[in-house]
Design a protein around this motif. Structure first.
Motif, PDB file in Angstrom:
ATOM      1  N   PHE A  78       1.108  -1.179   0.095  1.00 60.08           N
ATOM      2  CA  PHE A  78      -0.006   0.177  -0.053  1.00 60.08           C
ATOM      3  C   PHE A  78       0.446   1.180   0.822  1.00 60.08           C
ATOM      4  O   PHE A  78       0.753   2.073  -1.388  1.00 60.08           O
ATOM      5  N   ILE A  79       1.718   1.460   0.835  1.00 58.91           N
ATOM      6  CA  ILE A  79       1.967   2.924   1.057  1.00 58.91           C
ATOM      7  C   ILE A  79       3.901   2.978   0.065  1.00 58.91           C
ATOM      8  O   ILE A  79       3.556   4.134  -0.802  1.00 58.91           O
ATOM      9  N   PRO A  80       4.101   1.884  -0.704  1.00 57.35           N
ATOM     10  CA  PRO A  80       5.168   2.529  -1.540  1.00 57.35           C
ATOM     11  C   PRO A  80       3.957   2.460  -3.154  1.00 57.35           C
ATOM     12  O   PRO A  80       4.621   3.778  -3.081  1.00 57.35           O
ATOM     13  N   ASP A  81       3.680   1.690  -2.860  1.00 53.21           N
ATOM     14  CA  ASP A  81       2.333   2.284  -4.014  1.00 53.21           C
ATOM     15  C   ASP A  81       2.449   3.908  -3.945  1.00 53.21           C
ATOM     16  O   ASP A  81       1.907   4.334  -5.172  1.00 53.21           O
ATOM     17  N   LEU A  82       1.973   3.988  -3.144  1.00 53.46           N
ATOM     18  CA  LEU A  82       1.398   5.166  -2.945  1.00 53.46           C
ATOM     19  C   LEU A  82       2.462   6.222  -3.202  1.00 53.46           C
ATOM     20  O   LEU A  82       1.899   7.737  -3.938  1.00 53.46           O
ATOM     21  N   LEU A  83       2.915   6.079  -2.329  1.00 55.43           N
ATOM     22  CA  LEU A  83       4.093   6.857  -2.134  1.00 55.43           C
ATOM     23  C   LEU A  83       5.045   7.203  -3.615  1.00 55.43           C
ATOM     24  O   LEU A  83       5.190   8.345  -3.641  1.00 55.43           O
ATOM     25  N   ARG A  84       5.120   6.203  -4.003  1.00 56.09           N
ATOM     26  CA  ARG A  84       5.536   6.389  -5.754  1.00 56.09           C
ATOM     27  C   ARG A  84       4.872   7.146  -6.456  1.00 56.09           C
ATOM     28  O   ARG A  84       5.250   8.468  -7.429  1.00 56.09           O
ATOM     29  N   LYS A  85       3.628   7.276  -6.585  1.00 52.90           N
ATOM     30  CA  LYS A  85       2.371   8.058  -7.389  1.00 52.90           C
ATOM     31  C   LYS A  85       3.005  10.043  -6.993  1.00 52.90           C
ATOM     32  O   LYS A  85       3.405  10.503  -8.185  1.00 52.90           O
ATOM     33  N   HIS A  86       3.012   9.913  -5.411  1.00 60.87           N
ATOM     34  CA  HIS A  86       3.157  10.746  -5.333  1.00 60.87           C
ATOM     35  C   HIS A  86       3.997  11.493  -5.588  1.00 60.87           C
ATOM     36  O   HIS A  86       5.207  12.521  -5.815  1.00 60.87           O
ATOM     37  N   LEU A  87       5.412  10.929  -5.212  1.00 67.69           N
ATOM     38  CA  LEU A  87       6.796  11.215  -5.454  1.00 67.69           C
ATOM     39  C   LEU A  87       7.317  11.460  -6.848  1.00 67.69           C
ATOM     40  O   LEU A  87       8.452  12.311  -8.196  1.00 67.69           O
ATOM     41  N   GLU A  88       6.328  10.195  -8.213  1.00 64.42           N
ATOM     42  CA  GLU A  88       6.744  11.097  -9.312  1.00 64.42           C
ATOM     43  C   GLU A  88       6.225  12.024  -9.784  1.00 64.42           C
ATOM     44  O   GLU A  88       6.357  12.948 -10.180  1.00 64.42           O
ATOM     45  N   SER A  89       4.954  12.862  -9.514  1.00 63.64           N
ATOM     46  CA  SER A  89       4.334  13.139  -9.880  1.00 63.64           C
ATOM     47  C   SER A  89       5.243  15.090  -9.095  1.00 63.64           C
ATOM     48  O   SER A  89       4.918  16.287 -10.230  1.00 63.64           O
ATOM     49  N   CYS A  90       5.891  14.594  -8.005  1.00 56.36           N
ATOM     50  CA  CYS A  90       6.770  15.686  -7.209  1.00 56.36           C
ATOM     51  C   CYS A  90       7.219  16.322  -8.432  1.00 56.36           C
ATOM     52  O   CYS A  90       8.023  17.442  -8.513  1.00 56.36           O
TER      53      CYS A  90
END
Length: 171
Positions: A78-90
């Motif tokens: 859960f967290i790595p997947d969501l974190l990846r989406k956020h960091l790609e956007s950043c």
């Protein structure tokens, strides 16, 4: 094949022989079908028994181990997947790192809040809840595997018997 135009004891004998041979063949076919059907019915019954064994209740220990493993897996997904989406956007400067708006929009979209459930459950809580469950009388994993192997051996023996019956019928 008899000639219908001729009459006589020879023709009667031929007709009787053909009738008897035909009846004998039909009887053998029926007996063969019945024998094969009986074996197939046994295989179906064993297959159903195997399914019931596979679906038998879990012991509390097995349930706890499965639940802990699944909980850990879900937490790790859960967290790595969501974190990846956020960091790609950043990374492409669409969002600021961990800004409130970005966290709400990217890390916790409306349809994924329920996944936080995995972080609310800890191993101690999980163990206490499993311990409080009534004993469902399940087979241990070892007993279940042994029973399934036993059933599989019986099924294989019956399959071999079917093969032998077909081989015998072909000769």
């Amino acid at each position: 094949m008899t000639d219908k135009h001729f009459i006589g004891s020879g023709q009667d004998a031929i007709r009787n022989f053909e009738r008897t041979a035909k009846q004998a063949m039909e009887n053998r076919v029926v007996a063969f079908k019945e024998k094969i059907q009986k074996i197939l019915d046994e295989i179906r019954a064993l297959d159903n028994e195997k399914y019931q064994v596979q679906r038998s209740p879990l012991t509390k220990g097995e349930l706890l181990e499965l639940a802990k493993a699944e909980l850990e897996k879900k937490k790790n997904e859960f967290i790595p997947d969501l974190l990846r989406k956020h960091l790609e956007s950043c990374q492409v400067r669409k969002d600021l790192v961990f800004s409130d708006a970005a966290v709400i929009a990217k890390l916790f979209p409306r349809n994924e809040f329920w996944k936080l459930f995995y972080y609310l459950v800890d191993e101690e809580t999980l163990k206490s809840v499993v311990d409080s469950l009534p004993d469902a009388g399940g087979l241990s994993k070892t007993a279940r595997v042994n029973k399934i192997r036993e059933i599989d051996k019986k099924i294989e023996a019956l399959k071999s018997q079917v093969d032998l019956e077909f081989a015998a019928a072909a000769t």
